[in-house]
Design an enzyme around this catalytic site. Structure first.
Site, PDB file in Angstrom:
ATOM      1  N   CYS A 199      30.385   1.457 -30.149  1.00 26.79           N
ATOM      2  CA  CYS A 199      31.434   1.600 -29.134  1.00 26.79           C
ATOM      3  C   CYS A 199      32.789   1.728 -29.813  1.00 26.79           C
ATOM      4  CB  CYS A 199      31.414   0.410 -28.203  1.00 26.79           C
ATOM      5  SG  CYS A 199      31.422  -1.135 -29.079  1.00 26.79           S
ATOM      6  N   GLU A 238      31.498  -4.768 -20.919  1.00 25.34           N
ATOM      7  CA  GLU A 238      32.078  -4.196 -22.146  1.00 25.34           C
ATOM      8  C   GLU A 238      31.499  -2.793 -22.245  1.00 25.34           C
ATOM      9  OE1 GLU A 238      34.349  -5.709 -23.839  1.00 25.34           O
ATOM     10  OE2 GLU A 238      34.111  -7.741 -23.084  1.00 25.34           O
TER      11      GLU A 238
HETATM   12  P1  NAP Z   1      23.404   2.319 -21.370  1.00 23.49           P
HETATM   13  O1  NAP Z   1      22.595   3.545 -21.246  1.00 23.49           O
HETATM   14  O2  NAP Z   1      24.517   2.105 -20.412  1.00 23.49           O
HETATM   15  O3  NAP Z   1      22.362   1.096 -21.294  1.00 23.49           O
HETATM   16  C1  NAP Z   1      22.776  -0.227 -21.486  1.00 23.49           C
HETATM   17  C2  NAP Z   1      21.770  -1.153 -20.823  1.00 23.49           C
HETATM   18  O4  NAP Z   1      21.834  -0.975 -19.403  1.00 23.49           O
HETATM   19  C3  NAP Z   1      20.324  -0.892 -21.219  1.00 23.49           C
HETATM   20  O5  NAP Z   1      19.644  -2.114 -21.334  1.00 23.49           O
HETATM   21  C4  NAP Z   1      19.806  -0.090 -20.034  1.00 23.49           C
HETATM   22  O6  NAP Z   1      18.413  -0.158 -19.879  1.00 23.49           O
HETATM   23  C5  NAP Z   1      20.514  -0.806 -18.910  1.00 23.49           C
HETATM   24  N1  NAP Z   1      20.582  -0.086 -17.626  1.00 23.49           N
HETATM   25  C6  NAP Z   1      20.441   1.225 -17.386  1.00 23.49           C
HETATM   26  N2  NAP Z   1      20.582   1.465 -16.056  1.00 23.49           N
HETATM   27  C7  NAP Z   1      20.841   0.269 -15.466  1.00 23.49           C
HETATM   28  C8  NAP Z   1      21.096  -0.149 -14.124  1.00 23.49           C
HETATM   29  N3  NAP Z   1      21.106   0.703 -13.099  1.00 23.49           N
HETATM   30  N4  NAP Z   1      21.324  -1.454 -13.900  1.00 23.49           N
HETATM   31  C9  NAP Z   1      21.327  -2.348 -14.907  1.00 23.49           C
HETATM   32  N5  NAP Z   1      21.070  -2.015 -16.184  1.00 23.49           N
HETATM   33  C10 NAP Z   1      20.846  -0.717 -16.462  1.00 23.49           C
HETATM   34  O7  NAP Z   1      24.038   2.192 -22.832  1.00 23.49           O
HETATM   35  P2  NAP Z   1      23.345   2.392 -24.245  1.00 23.49           P
HETATM   36  O8  NAP Z   1      23.056   3.844 -24.439  1.00 23.49           O
HETATM   37  O9  NAP Z   1      22.248   1.420 -24.440  1.00 23.49           O
HETATM   38  O10 NAP Z   1      24.542   1.946 -25.207  1.00 23.49           O
HETATM   39  C11 NAP Z   1      25.572   2.792 -25.539  1.00 23.49           C
HETATM   40  C12 NAP Z   1      26.811   2.531 -24.704  1.00 23.49           C
HETATM   41  O11 NAP Z   1      27.205   1.176 -24.820  1.00 23.49           O
HETATM   42  C13 NAP Z   1      27.998   3.341 -25.201  1.00 23.49           C
HETATM   43  O12 NAP Z   1      28.732   3.814 -24.114  1.00 23.49           O
HETATM   44  C14 NAP Z   1      28.785   2.321 -26.006  1.00 23.49           C
HETATM   45  O13 NAP Z   1      30.146   2.657 -26.178  1.00 23.49           O
HETATM   46  C15 NAP Z   1      28.585   1.091 -25.184  1.00 23.49           C
HETATM   47  N6  NAP Z   1      28.834  -0.125 -25.957  1.00 23.49           N
HETATM   48  C16 NAP Z   1      29.949  -0.860 -25.690  1.00 23.49           C
HETATM   49  C17 NAP Z   1      30.242  -1.998 -26.448  1.00 23.49           C
HETATM   50  C18 NAP Z   1      31.472  -2.834 -26.197  1.00 23.49           C
HETATM   51  O14 NAP Z   1      31.537  -3.951 -26.698  1.00 23.49           O
HETATM   52  N7  NAP Z   1      32.450  -2.352 -25.459  1.00 23.49           N
HETATM   53  C19 NAP Z   1      29.374  -2.369 -27.470  1.00 23.49           C
HETATM   54  C20 NAP Z   1      28.232  -1.602 -27.702  1.00 23.49           C
HETATM   55  C21 NAP Z   1      27.962  -0.485 -26.933  1.00 23.49           C
HETATM   56  P3  NAP Z   1      17.456   0.999 -20.488  1.00 23.49           P
HETATM   57  O15 NAP Z   1      17.653   0.971 -21.944  1.00 23.49           O
HETATM   58  O16 NAP Z   1      16.117   0.556 -20.044  1.00 23.49           O
HETATM   59  O17 NAP Z   1      17.909   2.282 -19.844  1.00 23.49           O
END
Ligand code: NAP
Length: 525
Positions: free
Chosen positions: A322, A288
């Site tokens: 999001c 997602e």
């Molecule tokens: P993010 O930077 O993509 O991080 C999400 C998670 O992935 C964190 O736990 C992060 O860990 C981890 N991560 C980072 N690099 C990784 C890798 N190489 N392999 C596996 N995991 C990894 O996103 P965010 O800033 O936390 O959240 C914002 C984003 O989420 C936005 O784009 C938003 O639109 C999206 N979102 C989507 C939904 C939906 O339902 N569609 C809902 C909520 C949010 P670290 O924190 O340790 O870096």
């Protein structure tokens, strides 16, 4: 601390008047969690507390970065290996239990969440910078998600189905069975609801889970884990790993002992996981991802309603949802009138420490988010016009945290400000000549998560539903143009760059994705 009555429910659409009675419980919870600041917390693998050698990560509040909420382990490759081993060891027995037992444990987890919802909300408020309504909604949604997915298993009676016979001597049965071990990786912005949603669907269908919260929200993550533990989810069936995605993310999601990944986060990280995951065979990869969610306003719209809906979806959680509304396409006939109303509502927003009653708009999560926001502001100054905001806020106590002004810019439609997800309080407004143009512009983005529409014209509404390329659509919604989905009411399915499976969380097909089909033919001569 007094126990709140069970029927005190809060959703994202609860109004300020209805909130009065919950403030007292929230204040008490806030007081309680203040007593827990600054502790060091372990990983929990196979039920055992584990400390990593690496220096722990310090979790601070974005409201006041001098407040250390806790220190959390910096998990490394060896901890991923340990967690995979523990999860694999525990999963078979968990899957072998009658589905009724798993459902009972998960339903108990929902009860634990409801009992702790004020504490969970207080933690989210201070750790993420969510206002009280948003934080309580997140906690309430968590419990509802768990119950909703448990209900799906009950309704399907564990997914065992008699099939047709080709010969009289055979018995054919179709079963859905868990894949095994799921890595569950959560983002910072809905650290309870999304963590519970993803993990509970995996658990209730018989998978074991290795759960990694975002580095910005490990404390909420720990509380998520504790709810499961205290509800009776066995050791090893749920494991709690903190650490940086840049260090342990790839080792976790690409681990040969991980059978599937359920991830919510950015499109960049999601695509990276999708491309790298299925090396020897194709594994389930439930993603997602981000959004760039439009609201379209037509001449027949109720402009007060549209302005309120856009204001709520643009500035709720500082646009870090999001589903946040980050672009508006307003018809030229009503553009000035709409913008005037939106500006008025935006000026009235209270900004500050969102743990306090009546403060609506809080900080952004990190300095990185501020840099992204500044980039959008600079671009808007070159390409268009800033109508409101555009500066970092440092007056009084705001200097202690990461505050920026809610920012509205008018820009030409060809600007990339309408296409990129900034995930910060920045709203781009474009003026359109027609519904055709509004739909074309909306659908030009790579994302397709949520979309809102304001019109009194039934034919226009029908066209919007049919032609908009988004998985979650709202028409004439005053409480949020593009936000506010709830389990069992609005399935949350990202199209295009916003998701991978075409079936959303909060929806009736979600749990199915955590299982694979097995056909069983027994021949008895
Ligand atoms: P993010 O930077 O993509 O991080 C999400 C998670 O992935 C964190 O736990 C992060 O860990 C981890 N991560 C980072 N690099 C990784 C890798 N190489 N392999 C596996 N995991 C990894 O996103 P965010 O800033 O936390 O959240 C914002 C984003 O989420 C936005 O784009 C938003 O639109 C999206 N979102 C989507 C939904 C939906 O339902 N569609 C809902 C909520 C949010 P670290 O924190 O340790 O870096």
């Amino acid at each position: 601390m007094a126990t709140a009555p069970e029927n005190l429910r809060i959703t994202y659409t609860t109004t300020a008047d209805q909130m009065e009675e919950v403030h007292q419980y929230f204040d008490e919870a806030l007081e309680k969690i203040r007593g827990e600041f600054g502790k060091t917390h372990p990983l929990v693998i196979g039920g055992e507390e584990v400390t990593a050698d690496a220096e722990p990560n310090t979790d601070v509040s974005p409201i006041d970065t001098s407040i250390v909420l806790g220190k959390f382990q910096n998990g490394q490759l060896e901890h991923v290996d340990m967690a995979v081993k523990a999860a694999r060891a525990a999963q078979k027995a968990w899957a072998a239990r009658p589905w009724q037992e798993r459902v009972a444990i998960l339903r108990e987890a929902a009860k634990v969440v409801r009992k702790r919802k004020f504490e969970l909300a207080a933690i989210m408020s201070i750790e993420v910078g969510k206002n009280r309504l948003e934080a309580l909604g997140d906690a309430e949604e968590s419990a509802d998600l768990i119950d909703y997915y448990a209900q799906q298993v009950e309704d399907a009676k564990g997914w065992v189905r008699d099939m047709n016979k080709l010969t009289p001597i055979e018995t054919n049965t179709d079963v859905l069975r868990p894949y095994g071990v799921f890595a569950c990786v959560a983002p910072f912005n809905f650290p309870a609801a999304l963590s519970f949603g993803m993990s509970s669907a995996a658990l209730v269908t018989g998978n074991a889970v290795i759960y990694k919260p975002a580095t910005d929200t490990p404390w909420t993550g720990l509380k998520v884990f504790e709810c499961y533990r205290d509800a009776g989810v066995p050791p090893g069936v749920i494991n709690f790993l903190t650490g940086r995605g840049s260090v342990m993310g790839d080792p976790l999601v690409f681990h040969p002992g991980v059978d599937g990944v359920v991830f919510t986060g950015s499109k960049a990280v999601g695509l990276h996981i999708f491309h790298g995951m299925s090396q020897k065979w194709i594994k389930p990869c439930l993603l997602e991802l981000g959004g760039k969610n439009p609201a379209i306003i037509m001449p027949s719209a109720d402009l007060d309603m549209a302005a309120m809906g856009v204001m709520k979806s643009a500035w709720g959680l500082q646009n870090q949802k999001c589903s946040a509304c980050s672009r508006v396409y307003v018809h030229k006939d009503v553009a000035d009138a709409f913008v005037e109303k939106l500006l008025k509502l935006t000026r009235e927003i209270t900004i500050g420490d969102v743990t306090q009653k009546d403060v609506y708009f809080g900080p952004v999560i990190s300095e990185g988010a501020i840099r992204t926001w500044q980039g959008a502001v600079d671009q808007a100054k070159k390409e268009g016009e800033i109508l409101h905001g555009g500066e970092r806020l440092t007056e009084g106590d705001l200097a202690k945290g990461r505050f920026v002004a809610p920012t509205i810019a008018r820009a030409p439609l060809e600007s990339t400000l309408f296409m990129e997800e900034f995930f910060t309080p920045f709203l781009a407004i474009g003026v359109v000549d027609s519904l055709d143009q509004a739909l074309e512009e909306s659908n030009r983005a790579e994302y397709g998560l949520t979309a809102g529409f304001y019109s009194a014209d039934k034919a226009e509404i029908a066209r919007f539903f049919d032609e908009i390329e988004s998985g979650v659509t709202y028409v004439n919604k005053r409480t949020g143009a593009t936000t506010g989905a709830w389990p069992g009411a609005q399935p949350f399915c990202g199209w295009k760059g916003s998701g991978s499976t075409g079936k959303g969380g909060c929806g009736p097909y979600y749990t199915l994705q955590f299982m694979r089909e097995q056909s069983r033919t027994l021949v008895e001569e």
